[in-house]
Write an enzyme that holds these catalytic residues in place. Structure first.
Site, PDB file in Angstrom:
ATOM      1  N   SER A   8      43.465  36.914  41.929  1.00  0.00           N
ATOM      2  CA  SER A   8      42.931  38.390  41.332  1.00  0.00           C
ATOM      3  C   SER A   8      44.175  38.776  40.301  1.00  0.00           C
ATOM      4  O   SER A   8      45.592  38.774  40.943  1.00  0.00           O
ATOM      5  CB  SER A   8      43.026  39.357  42.647  1.00  0.00           C
ATOM      6  OG  SER A   8      43.202  40.620  42.095  1.00  0.00           O
ATOM      7  N   HIS A  33      39.535  36.807  38.735  1.00  0.00           N
ATOM      8  CA  HIS A  33      39.027  38.151  39.553  1.00  0.00           C
ATOM      9  C   HIS A  33      39.821  38.953  38.638  1.00  0.00           C
ATOM     10  O   HIS A  33      41.081  39.373  38.878  1.00  0.00           O
ATOM     11  CB  HIS A  33      39.250  38.162  40.937  1.00  0.00           C
ATOM     12  CG  HIS A  33      38.588  39.065  41.548  1.00  0.00           C
ATOM     13  ND1 HIS A  33      37.402  39.345  41.791  1.00  0.00           N
ATOM     14  CD2 HIS A  33      39.187  40.287  42.040  1.00  0.00           C
ATOM     15  CE1 HIS A  33      36.924  40.441  42.355  1.00  0.00           C
ATOM     16  NE2 HIS A  33      38.060  41.109  42.454  1.00  0.00           N
ATOM     17  N   ASP A  35      40.161  43.378  38.547  1.00  0.00           N
ATOM     18  CA  ASP A  35      39.838  44.509  39.152  1.00  0.00           C
ATOM     19  C   ASP A  35      39.914  45.650  38.379  1.00  0.00           C
ATOM     20  O   ASP A  35      41.072  46.204  37.788  1.00  0.00           O
ATOM     21  CB  ASP A  35      40.832  44.826  40.500  1.00  0.00           C
ATOM     22  CG  ASP A  35      40.740  43.573  41.630  1.00  0.00           C
ATOM     23  OD1 ASP A  35      39.471  43.598  42.044  1.00  0.00           O
ATOM     24  OD2 ASP A  35      41.425  42.867  41.878  1.00  0.00           O
ATOM     25  N   MET A  37      39.556  49.768  38.175  1.00  0.00           N
ATOM     26  CA  MET A  37      39.379  50.973  39.107  1.00  0.00           C
ATOM     27  C   MET A  37      39.674  52.111  38.268  1.00  0.00           C
ATOM     28  O   MET A  37      40.445  52.205  37.524  1.00  0.00           O
ATOM     29  CB  MET A  37      40.794  50.677  40.250  1.00  0.00           C
ATOM     30  CG  MET A  37      40.661  49.505  40.739  1.00  0.00           C
ATOM     31  SD  MET A  37      42.288  49.589  41.867  1.00  0.00           S
ATOM     32  CE  MET A  37      42.207  48.003  42.693  1.00  0.00           C
ATOM     33  N   HIS A  66      35.362  43.046  38.785  1.00  0.00           N
ATOM     34  CA  HIS A  66      35.054  43.803  40.036  1.00  0.00           C
ATOM     35  C   HIS A  66      35.193  45.291  39.640  1.00  0.00           C
ATOM     36  O   HIS A  66      36.229  45.540  39.255  1.00  0.00           O
ATOM     37  CB  HIS A  66      35.936  43.321  40.989  1.00  0.00           C
ATOM     38  CG  HIS A  66      35.786  44.059  42.474  1.00  0.00           C
ATOM     39  ND1 HIS A  66      36.876  44.249  43.260  1.00  0.00           N
ATOM     40  CD2 HIS A  66      34.907  45.034  42.956  1.00  0.00           C
ATOM     41  CE1 HIS A  66      36.544  44.662  44.327  1.00  0.00           C
ATOM     42  NE2 HIS A  66      35.160  45.282  44.198  1.00  0.00           N
ATOM     43  N   MET A  68      35.542  48.901  40.463  1.00  0.00           N
ATOM     44  CA  MET A  68      35.717  49.787  41.271  1.00  0.00           C
ATOM     45  C   MET A  68      35.468  51.267  40.670  1.00  0.00           C
ATOM     46  O   MET A  68      36.630  51.930  40.587  1.00  0.00           O
ATOM     47  CB  MET A  68      36.865  49.511  42.242  1.00  0.00           C
ATOM     48  CG  MET A  68      36.667  48.244  43.015  1.00  0.00           C
ATOM     49  SD  MET A  68      38.266  47.517  43.430  1.00  0.00           S
ATOM     50  CE  MET A  68      38.652  46.595  42.146  1.00  0.00           C
ATOM     51  N   MET A 137      33.506  43.068  50.791  1.00  0.00           N
ATOM     52  CA  MET A 137      35.150  43.475  50.816  1.00  0.00           C
ATOM     53  C   MET A 137      35.614  43.317  52.349  1.00  0.00           C
ATOM     54  O   MET A 137      35.053  44.061  53.155  1.00  0.00           O
ATOM     55  CB  MET A 137      35.135  45.115  50.418  1.00  0.00           C
ATOM     56  CG  MET A 137      34.967  45.262  48.924  1.00  0.00           C
ATOM     57  SD  MET A 137      35.845  44.469  47.812  1.00  0.00           S
ATOM     58  CE  MET A 137      37.572  44.833  48.184  1.00  0.00           C
ATOM     59  N   GLY A 142      41.180  49.036  46.436  1.00  0.00           N
ATOM     60  CA  GLY A 142      41.840  50.212  45.921  1.00  0.00           C
ATOM     61  C   GLY A 142      43.410  49.384  45.562  1.00  0.00           C
ATOM     62  O   GLY A 142      43.958  49.838  44.684  1.00  0.00           O
ATOM     63  N   PHE A 143      43.778  48.617  46.566  1.00  0.00           N
ATOM     64  CA  PHE A 143      45.202  47.955  46.214  1.00  0.00           C
ATOM     65  C   PHE A 143      45.351  46.537  46.778  1.00  0.00           C
ATOM     66  O   PHE A 143      44.214  46.151  47.830  1.00  0.00           O
ATOM     67  CB  PHE A 143      46.239  48.967  47.055  1.00  0.00           C
ATOM     68  CG  PHE A 143      46.064  50.248  46.883  1.00  0.00           C
ATOM     69  CD1 PHE A 143      47.050  50.909  45.944  1.00  0.00           C
ATOM     70  CD2 PHE A 143      45.426  51.140  47.650  1.00  0.00           C
ATOM     71  CE1 PHE A 143      46.895  52.036  45.546  1.00  0.00           C
ATOM     72  CE2 PHE A 143      45.272  52.482  47.318  1.00  0.00           C
ATOM     73  CZ  PHE A 143      46.061  52.869  46.394  1.00  0.00           C
ATOM     74  N   GLY A 144      46.340  45.839  46.024  1.00  0.00           N
ATOM     75  CA  GLY A 144      46.315  44.513  46.657  1.00  0.00           C
ATOM     76  C   GLY A 144      47.317  44.497  47.695  1.00  0.00           C
ATOM     77  O   GLY A 144      47.902  45.361  48.114  1.00  0.00           O
ATOM     78  N   GLY A 145      47.372  43.352  48.381  1.00  0.00           N
ATOM     79  CA  GLY A 145      48.384  43.025  49.396  1.00  0.00           C
ATOM     80  C   GLY A 145      48.054  43.748  50.887  1.00  0.00           C
ATOM     81  O   GLY A 145      48.897  44.191  51.589  1.00  0.00           O
ATOM     82  N   ASP A 175      36.857  39.506  49.450  1.00  0.00           N
ATOM     83  CA  ASP A 175      38.008  40.133  48.557  1.00  0.00           C
ATOM     84  C   ASP A 175      38.894  41.035  49.538  1.00  0.00           C
ATOM     85  O   ASP A 175      38.206  41.889  49.975  1.00  0.00           O
ATOM     86  CB  ASP A 175      37.529  40.956  47.422  1.00  0.00           C
ATOM     87  CG  ASP A 175      38.450  41.339  46.323  1.00  0.00           C
ATOM     88  OD1 ASP A 175      39.473  41.050  46.696  1.00  0.00           O
ATOM     89  OD2 ASP A 175      37.887  42.168  45.565  1.00  0.00           O
ATOM     90  N   GLY A 176      40.017  40.633  49.554  1.00  0.00           N
ATOM     91  CA  GLY A 176      40.908  41.339  50.355  1.00  0.00           C
ATOM     92  C   GLY A 176      41.673  40.793  51.521  1.00  0.00           C
ATOM     93  O   GLY A 176      41.031  40.661  52.275  1.00  0.00           O
ATOM     94  N   GLY A 177      43.025  40.389  51.198  1.00  0.00           N
ATOM     95  CA  GLY A 177      43.741  40.057  52.647  1.00  0.00           C
ATOM     96  C   GLY A 177      43.342  38.309  52.844  1.00  0.00           C
ATOM     97  O   GLY A 177      43.461  38.080  53.938  1.00  0.00           O
ATOM     98  N   GLY A 197      44.995  37.687  45.753  1.00  0.00           N
ATOM     99  CA  GLY A 197      46.021  38.143  44.792  1.00  0.00           C
ATOM    100  C   GLY A 197      47.416  37.793  45.292  1.00  0.00           C
ATOM    101  O   GLY A 197      47.781  36.965  45.021  1.00  0.00           O
TER     102      GLY A 197
HETATM  103  C1  DX5 Z   1      41.432  45.293  46.247  1.00  0.00           C
HETATM  104  C2  DX5 Z   1      40.850  44.262  45.168  1.00  0.00           C
HETATM  105  C3  DX5 Z   1      41.273  42.848  45.200  1.00  0.00           C
HETATM  106  C4  DX5 Z   1      42.727  42.708  45.442  1.00  0.00           C
HETATM  107  C5  DX5 Z   1      42.750  41.757  46.365  1.00  0.00           C
HETATM  108  O1  DX5 Z   1      40.959  46.653  46.169  1.00  0.00           O
HETATM  109  O2  DX5 Z   1      39.642  44.497  44.755  1.00  0.00           O
HETATM  110  O3  DX5 Z   1      40.856  42.165  44.355  1.00  0.00           O
HETATM  111  O4  DX5 Z   1      43.310  42.270  44.338  1.00  0.00           O
HETATM  112  O5  DX5 Z   1      44.319  41.559  46.749  1.00  0.00           O
HETATM  113  P1  DX5 Z   1      44.814  40.837  48.026  1.00  0.00           P
HETATM  114  O6  DX5 Z   1      44.466  39.146  47.853  1.00  0.00           O
HETATM  115  O7  DX5 Z   1      46.313  40.805  47.725  1.00  0.00           O
HETATM  116  O8  DX5 Z   1      44.388  41.529  49.228  1.00  0.00           O
HETATM  117 ZN    ZN Z   2      38.722  42.796  43.753  1.00  0.00          ZN
END
Ligand code: DX5
Ligand code: ZN
Length: 222
Positions: A8, A33, A35, A37, A66, A68, A137, A142-145, A175-177, A197
């Site tokens: 991502s 990927h 994102d 937003m 993606h 959002m 999801m 909303g956020f990475g990490g 997607d996510g974590g 990501g």
């Molecule tokens: C979260 C995004 C993800 C994000 C995942 O809202 O849709 O695509 O980049 O990041 P990680 O892998 O760090 O959770």
């Molecule tokens: Zn995403």
């Protein structure tokens, strides 16, 4: 099942986006990927068509966009023209999922529907046969990490059942974590495309990390 790893670019260094994209491509990423937003559907704000176009100009990898955003249909034409390969809309973001999925396909892109952790997978029942991707999801978007939410594993399994029953060959994406610890559980539950990501971009050797994620998905699960 073919395992696809999707870095991502949300976790990329935006001052050196071209270099980071090239590193992911050289590192064996299957798709990228992307994102988008809007600061409304999710609390964060990222970018639109201009960045998709910039990424498109430096890679041949498919771009998995993606969205959002509320009313995603406002952006379909621009994103298709910018070079999106796949567009994923959120089931929660519009009352007209069916219409929009078909519009995305008319534009020559693959179409997917994403669901948040609190949304029942059953919203996918009647649209499943028309989909190229289902995105479950595994964090609140909303956020990475962020930390993987464990109850989503059971949702992945239910989404897989829906696809099987619909005789669908859609990709089941998470997607996510996603990282070395969480990927095998998701694969075992039925996912075959894994967005990562933080796990990939924070690694000292992204190529090795992509390889390790791919390996762990299958080996640890079987
Ligand atoms: C979260 C995004 C993800 C994000 C995942 O809202 O849709 O695509 O980049 O990041 P990680 O892998 O760090 O959770
Ligand atoms: Zn995403």
């Amino acid at each position: 099942m073919t395992v696809r790893i999707l870095p991502s670019i949300l976790s990329a260094n935006f001052a050196r986006l071209g270099d980071d994209v090239a590193r992911m491509e050289a590192g064996g990423a299957d798709w990228l990927h992307v994102d988008v937003m809007d600061g409304q559907f999710v609390p964060n704000l990222t970018f639109g068509a201009k960045v998709i176009e910039a990424v498109r100009s430096v890679t041949r990898l498919p771009l998995d966009v993606h969205m959002m955003v509320w009313q995603p249909e406002r952006y379909f034409d621009d994103f298709a023209a910018a070079g999106a390969s796949r567009m994923l809309i959120h089931a929660e973001a519009t009352p007209h999922v069916h219409r929009h999925v078909h519009r995305i396909k008319e534009l020559g892109c693959a179409a997917g529907v994403a669901i948040n952790p609190g949304t029942p997978v059953e919203v996918l029942l009647d649209i499943a046969p028309d989909l190229d991707t289902v995105l479950v999801m595994t964090v609140n978007p909303g956020f990475g990490g962020q930390q993987f939410i464990p109850h989503t594993v059971e949702k992945i399994a239910r989404a897989r059942e829906i696809l099987t029953r619909a005789k669908s060959r859609a990709v089941l994406e998470v997607d996510g974590g996603i990282n070395r610890e969480t990927i095998a559980t998701c694969y075992r539950a039925g996912a075959d495309a894994f967005v990562a990501g933080h796990a990939v971009f924070a690694a000292s050797d992204p190529k090795a990390e992509i390889g390790e994620l791919r390996r762990r998905a299958v080996e640890v699960a079987t």
